[in-house]
Design a protein around this motif. Structure first.
Motif, PDB file in Angstrom:
ATOM      1  N   THR A 253       0.834  -1.200   0.000  1.00 44.39           N
ATOM      2  CA  THR A 253       0.000   0.000   0.000  1.00 44.39           C
ATOM      3  C   THR A 253       0.874   1.257   0.000  1.00 44.39           C
ATOM      4  OG1 THR A 253      -1.782  -1.125   1.194  1.00 44.39           O
ATOM      5  CG2 THR A 253      -1.751   1.280   1.283  1.00 44.39           C
ATOM      6  N   GLU A 254       1.902   1.248   0.834  1.00 45.64           N
ATOM      7  CA  GLU A 254       2.797   2.406   0.888  1.00 45.64           C
ATOM      8  C   GLU A 254       3.572   2.564  -0.427  1.00 45.64           C
ATOM      9  OE1 GLU A 254       6.277   4.372   3.749  1.00 45.64           O
ATOM     10  OE2 GLU A 254       5.234   2.538   4.362  1.00 45.64           O
ATOM     11  N   LEU A 255       4.008   1.444  -1.000  1.00 46.22           N
ATOM     12  CA  LEU A 255       4.712   1.502  -2.283  1.00 46.22           C
ATOM     13  C   LEU A 255       3.809   2.049  -3.386  1.00 46.22           C
ATOM     14  CD1 LEU A 255       6.694  -1.864  -2.253  1.00 46.22           C
ATOM     15  CD2 LEU A 255       7.673   0.435  -2.301  1.00 46.22           C
ATOM     16  N   THR A 256       2.543   1.658  -3.358  1.00 44.31           N
ATOM     17  CA  THR A 256       1.591   2.148  -4.358  1.00 44.31           C
ATOM     18  C   THR A 256       1.462   3.667  -4.269  1.00 44.31           C
ATOM     19  OG1 THR A 256       0.355   0.060  -4.304  1.00 44.31           O
ATOM     20  CG2 THR A 256      -0.801   1.982  -5.175  1.00 44.31           C
ATOM     21  N   SER A 257       1.390   4.180  -3.047  1.00 41.27           N
ATOM     22  CA  SER A 257       1.297   5.629  -2.850  1.00 41.27           C
ATOM     23  C   SER A 257       2.540   6.328  -3.397  1.00 41.27           C
ATOM     24  CB  SER A 257       1.139   5.955  -1.361  1.00 41.27           C
ATOM     25  OG  SER A 257      -0.088   5.469  -0.860  1.00 41.27           O
ATOM     26  N   LYS A 258       3.711   5.780  -3.112  1.00 40.09           N
ATOM     27  CA  LYS A 258       4.963   6.404  -3.550  1.00 40.09           C
ATOM     28  C   LYS A 258       5.084   6.396  -5.078  1.00 40.09           C
ATOM     29  CE  LYS A 258       7.692   5.519   0.614  1.00 40.09           C
ATOM     30  NZ  LYS A 258       8.877   4.826   1.184  1.00 40.09           N
ATOM     31  N   LEU A 259       4.717   5.276  -5.705  1.00 39.43           N
ATOM     32  CA  LEU A 259       4.796   5.211  -7.171  1.00 39.43           C
ATOM     33  C   LEU A 259       3.838   6.202  -7.820  1.00 39.43           C
ATOM     34  CD1 LEU A 259       5.127   1.389  -7.981  1.00 39.43           C
ATOM     35  CD2 LEU A 259       6.875   3.168  -8.090  1.00 39.43           C
ATOM     36  N   PHE A 260       2.666   6.352  -7.221  1.00 39.23           N
ATOM     37  CA  PHE A 260       1.694   7.320  -7.741  1.00 39.23           C
ATOM     38  C   PHE A 260       2.256   8.738  -7.663  1.00 39.23           C
ATOM     39  CE2 PHE A 260      -1.621  10.385  -6.384  1.00 39.23           C
ATOM     40  CZ  PHE A 260      -2.299  10.498  -7.588  1.00 39.23           C
ATOM     41  N   LEU A 261       2.853   9.065  -6.539  1.00 40.88           N
ATOM     42  CA  LEU A 261       3.409  10.411  -6.363  1.00 40.88           C
ATOM     43  C   LEU A 261       4.560  10.679  -7.332  1.00 40.88           C
ATOM     44  CD1 LEU A 261       3.254  10.499  -2.476  1.00 40.88           C
ATOM     45  CD2 LEU A 261       1.964  11.990  -4.016  1.00 40.88           C
ATOM     46  N   LEU A 262       5.373   9.654  -7.570  1.00 41.95           N
ATOM     47  CA  LEU A 262       6.470   9.810  -8.520  1.00 41.95           C
ATOM     48  C   LEU A 262       5.965   9.932  -9.955  1.00 41.95           C
ATOM     49  CD1 LEU A 262       9.043   7.287  -7.048  1.00 41.95           C
ATOM     50  CD2 LEU A 262       9.376   9.754  -7.312  1.00 41.95           C
TER      51      LEU A 262
END
Length: 203
Positions: free
Chosen positions: A39-48
């Motif tokens: 879930t945290e990785l998904t958020s980070k990839l979206f922001l990038l």
């Protein structure tokens, strides 16, 4: 391969861990914790994707925590939109799971913390819904291309439905019992299976 492709493969592995450990429940906690990480990785990839210069580091050099990152995600959506409301609702449940996961690691009296199949199913399905909300059509494309994840997602939705209607899994098991182990031996014109799904329900 793209970063999203790698993430999909990881999520697929997490769901596979959930299903392989179902009988004795040995890996339910592992799958639950991994889902929180995804879930945290998904958020980070979206922001990038939105801003390639985005960083998970604060101006003072310290890493942003989970809540900082989720706040950055919310900031990408206009106030008052349906998308923001959906993100906020998902974040509320995700924060609760993060707190549960942190309690396990930091509170020794919770070493015997139990995780149920429902906890895992709801966590993975909300992760899939979250990814679709953030990445729209790109998410669906990657999901279909990632090993068995598309099929596993259907099983998760069927299992979620079975929590309110236990007969669902009996019907699924009846279908699976008729499948041949070797697809080479399946007769021509064999019957197929069709599952109609919406975001929250299966028919």
């Amino acid at each position: 391969m793209s970063q999203l492709t790698y993430l999909m493969d990881e999520i697929c592995a997490g769901v596979e861990i959930y299903y392989t450990g179902r009988q004795g429940g040995q890996y339910l906690k592992t799958a639950f914790i991994l889902c929180d990480d995804y879930t945290e990785l998904t958020s980070k990839l979206f922001l990038l994707k939105r801003n390639p210069s985005w960083s998970d580091t604060k101006p003072n050099g310290r890493f942003k925590n989970y809540h900082d990152i989720q706040n950055d995600v919310k900031a990408q959506f206009a106030v008052g939109t349906a998308e923001l409301a959906q993100v906020q609702a998902l974040h509320t449940n995700m924060k609760s799971r993060r707190d549960r996961r942190n309690d396990f690691f930091h509170s020794t009296h919770l070493l015997d913390l139990s995780v149920t199949p429902r906890n895992c199913v709801e966590a993975f399905l909300e992760l899939l819904d979250y990814g679709e909300l953030l990445f729209t059509s790109d998410w669906a494309t990657e999901l279909r291309a990632s090993r068995n994840l598309d099929s596993l997602a259907i099983f998760l939705r069927l299992e979620q439905k079975s929590f309110s209607d236990p007969s669902v899994m009996y019907r699924v098991n009846d279908i699976l019992r008729e499948w041949k182990c070797n697809v080479q031996t399946l007769p021509r014109g064999r019957k197929g299976v069709h599952v109609a799904t919406t975001r929250k329900t299966c028919i």
